[in-house]
Design a protein around this motif. Structure first.
Motif, PDB file in Angstrom:
ATOM      1  N   THR A 155       0.829  -1.206   0.000  1.00  0.00           N
ATOM      2  CA  THR A 155       0.000   0.000   0.000  1.00  0.00           C
ATOM      3  C   THR A 155       0.859   1.250   0.000  1.00  0.00           C
ATOM      4  O   THR A 155       0.582   2.225  -0.716  1.00  0.00           O
ATOM      5  N   THR A 156       1.923   1.233   0.789  1.00  0.00           N
ATOM      6  CA  THR A 156       2.835   2.371   0.842  1.00  0.00           C
ATOM      7  C   THR A 156       3.506   2.614  -0.501  1.00  0.00           C
ATOM      8  O   THR A 156       3.640   3.753  -0.964  1.00  0.00           O
ATOM      9  N   ASP A 157       3.925   1.527  -1.160  1.00  0.00           N
ATOM     10  CA  ASP A 157       4.555   1.639  -2.480  1.00  0.00           C
ATOM     11  C   ASP A 157       3.606   2.242  -3.502  1.00  0.00           C
ATOM     12  O   ASP A 157       3.993   3.088  -4.315  1.00  0.00           O
ATOM     13  N   ARG A 158       2.331   1.788  -3.445  1.00  0.00           N
ATOM     14  CA  ARG A 158       1.356   2.319  -4.397  1.00  0.00           C
ATOM     15  C   ARG A 158       1.102   3.805  -4.145  1.00  0.00           C
ATOM     16  O   ARG A 158       0.954   4.593  -5.080  1.00  0.00           O
ATOM     17  N   ALA A 159       1.055   4.190  -2.863  1.00  0.00           N
ATOM     18  CA  ALA A 159       0.837   5.591  -2.518  1.00  0.00           C
ATOM     19  C   ALA A 159       2.009   6.451  -2.990  1.00  0.00           C
ATOM     20  O   ALA A 159       1.822   7.554  -3.528  1.00  0.00           O
ATOM     21  N   ALA A 160       3.222   5.940  -2.787  1.00  0.00           N
ATOM     22  CA  ALA A 160       4.404   6.685  -3.223  1.00  0.00           C
ATOM     23  C   ALA A 160       4.436   6.822  -4.741  1.00  0.00           C
ATOM     24  O   ALA A 160       4.764   7.883  -5.291  1.00  0.00           O
ATOM     25  N   SER A 161       4.087   5.736  -5.426  1.00  0.00           N
ATOM     26  CA  SER A 161       4.057   5.763  -6.879  1.00  0.00           C
ATOM     27  C   SER A 161       3.010   6.740  -7.394  1.00  0.00           C
ATOM     28  O   SER A 161       3.247   7.495  -8.339  1.00  0.00           O
ATOM     29  N   SER A 162       1.856   6.750  -6.738  1.00  0.00           N
ATOM     30  CA  SER A 162       0.788   7.660  -7.126  1.00  0.00           C
ATOM     31  C   SER A 162       1.186   9.105  -6.891  1.00  0.00           C
ATOM     32  O   SER A 162       0.911   9.985  -7.725  1.00  0.00           O
ATOM     33  N   ALA A 163       1.867   9.360  -5.785  1.00  0.00           N
ATOM     34  CA  ALA A 163       2.312  10.720  -5.489  1.00  0.00           C
ATOM     35  C   ALA A 163       3.350  11.183  -6.502  1.00  0.00           C
ATOM     36  O   ALA A 163       3.328  12.334  -6.955  1.00  0.00           O
ATOM     37  N   ARG A 202       1.594  12.010  -9.789  1.00  0.00           N
ATOM     38  CA  ARG A 202       0.915  13.309  -9.768  1.00  0.00           C
ATOM     39  C   ARG A 202       1.918  14.465  -9.834  1.00  0.00           C
ATOM     40  O   ARG A 202       1.683  15.470 -10.502  1.00  0.00           O
TER      41      ARG A 202
END
Length: 390
Positions: A4-12, A15
């Motif tokens: 989940t953290t990796d996906r959040a970092a990738s999404s950030a 953007r």
């Protein structure tokens, strides 16, 4: 949790890259359109000049041999008194000879002469390598030279940003396991259609955009200056001992000639012998350089002052025939004879890049491919602008 953290970092990151790409793209958009439009026009400068100035540049081939250079230049000087600066023999049987004269009013003009009859066909303000006043304007707009040093810095920055925009654009397009990276325009209307047009066009032309940006940078002051100095320092630009055997002037070759190999531009012009003598005649010098096998289309620059030299230079579509020959104005001795093969590795690479950038190296195919790349850049800018507006 880690996933989940990796996906959040990738999404950030996505953007952040998207915002940077979008804002930076809007800032350089008008300059990219200017570069693409003027560059697309300049690719065909010779063809445009031959059509627009046909009455001056094109003649009916004759069965007789062309007149001697001394007679052609004398005819031009009789019609337009002044100081002879350069002579370009007819590059083909159906082309006029071109004589460049510094007039008594201080203006330099190109006088076109029928090489068979000696008739003066007309005169244009000398536009140097551009070939005509119209193409001179296009070239100045392409480099923003009308704005002076600031314009050069802006174009240099835009070229660098184009590379970064291309890299970030590919990053944003990359599928990442989802159906967001497409090789075709799937949307049918509205903002999604403009988005697909922008993305798909960018992906197909990314390599061409980066190539054009990088091969344009040698003309820039900052990046081009560093590249020039590095190539020289590494011995990969001009060969060592460029003028070691002859005295040199303080005049850079790039200022003395309309066009010179990029890597030679800052090198000083050589000088002729100081012993009193009678300058060689133009017929003798032309016979000398043509005897050395210089390619058709060359120009012969006259000596500037008592220590100046004759310089014959040619930059044909076949870049391997590029050549610069300096001759002593009194003895006719060859002081330096440089072709593409005489340059260092970086010098040759720069010449190849510049030749392709200008649409010369591979003829019509080269021109058409780069014209499509220029059209693609305009389409991407329009699509990006519409996406912002809507």
């Amino acid at each position: 949790m880690t996933d989940t953290t990796d996906r959040a970092a990738s999404s950030a990151l996505y953007r952040a890259v998207w915002r940077w790409h979008f804002i930076a793209g809007l800032l350089v958009l008008p300059f990219v359109i200017l570069i693409a439009v003027t560059g697309g026009i300049y690719l065909f400068k010779d063809e445009i000049n031959n059509v627009a100035y046909r009455a001056l540049r094109i003649v009916v081939p004759a069965d007789t041999a062309a007149l001697a250079p001394s007679r052609i230049t004398a005819s031009a000087l009789a019609a337009h008194p002044g100081t002879l600066k350069a002579y370009q023999p007819a590059p083909a049987a159906d082309r006029a000879a071109e004589v460049k004269i510094l007039g008594e009013d201080g203006l330099k003009n190109a006088v076109f002469v029928n090489p068979y009859s000696g008739a003066v066909l007309g005169t244009l303000w000398d536009a140097g390598a551009s070939g005509s006043p119209a193409m001179h304007v296009v070239r100045k707009l392409h480099s923003l030279e009308y704005v002076g040093w600031f314009g050069n810095r802006v174009i240099e920055a835009v070229a660098g940003w184009m590379v970064l925009l291309t890299a970030t654009g590919v990053y944003l397009w990359w599928p990442r396991g989802k159906k967001v990276g497409t090789a075709t325009i799937r949307a049918t209307k509205g903002r999604p259609w403009w988005r697909d047009l922008h993305a798909v066009t960018g992906v197909y032309t990314a390599g061409f955009i980066v190539f054009l940006a990088l091969t344009g940078l040698p003309w820039s002051k900052v990046w081009g200056g560093y590249f020039y100095d590095s190539a020289t320092a590494l011995g990969l630009g001009m060969p060592d001992g460029y003028w070691s055997a002859y005295p040199a002037s303080t005049v850079p070759t790039g200022e003395a000639l309309d066009r010179t190999p990029w890597i030679m531009e800052k090198q000083p012009m050589p000088t002729s012998g100081t012993a009193p003598g009678v300058p060689a005649g133009i017929d003798q010098v032309v016979a000398r350089v043509e005897g050395l096998g210089i390619a058709p289309g060359y120009a012969l620059n006259m000596p500037s002052g008592e220590t100046g030299v004759f310089t014959a230079s040619v930059y044909p579509d076949d870049i391997t025939q590029e050549r610069v020959i300096h001759l002593d104005q009194y003895s006719g001795e060859v002081l330096y004879d440089a072709g593409l093969g005489d340059l260092g590795a970086l010098g040759r690479a720069a010449e190849w890049g510049i030749s392709i950038h200008m649409g010369q190296a591979f003829g019509l195919a080269n021109q058409l491919i780069l014209l499509l790349a220029c059209a693609a850049m305009v389409a991407m800018c329009v699509a990006g602008g519409v996406m912002w507006w809507t």
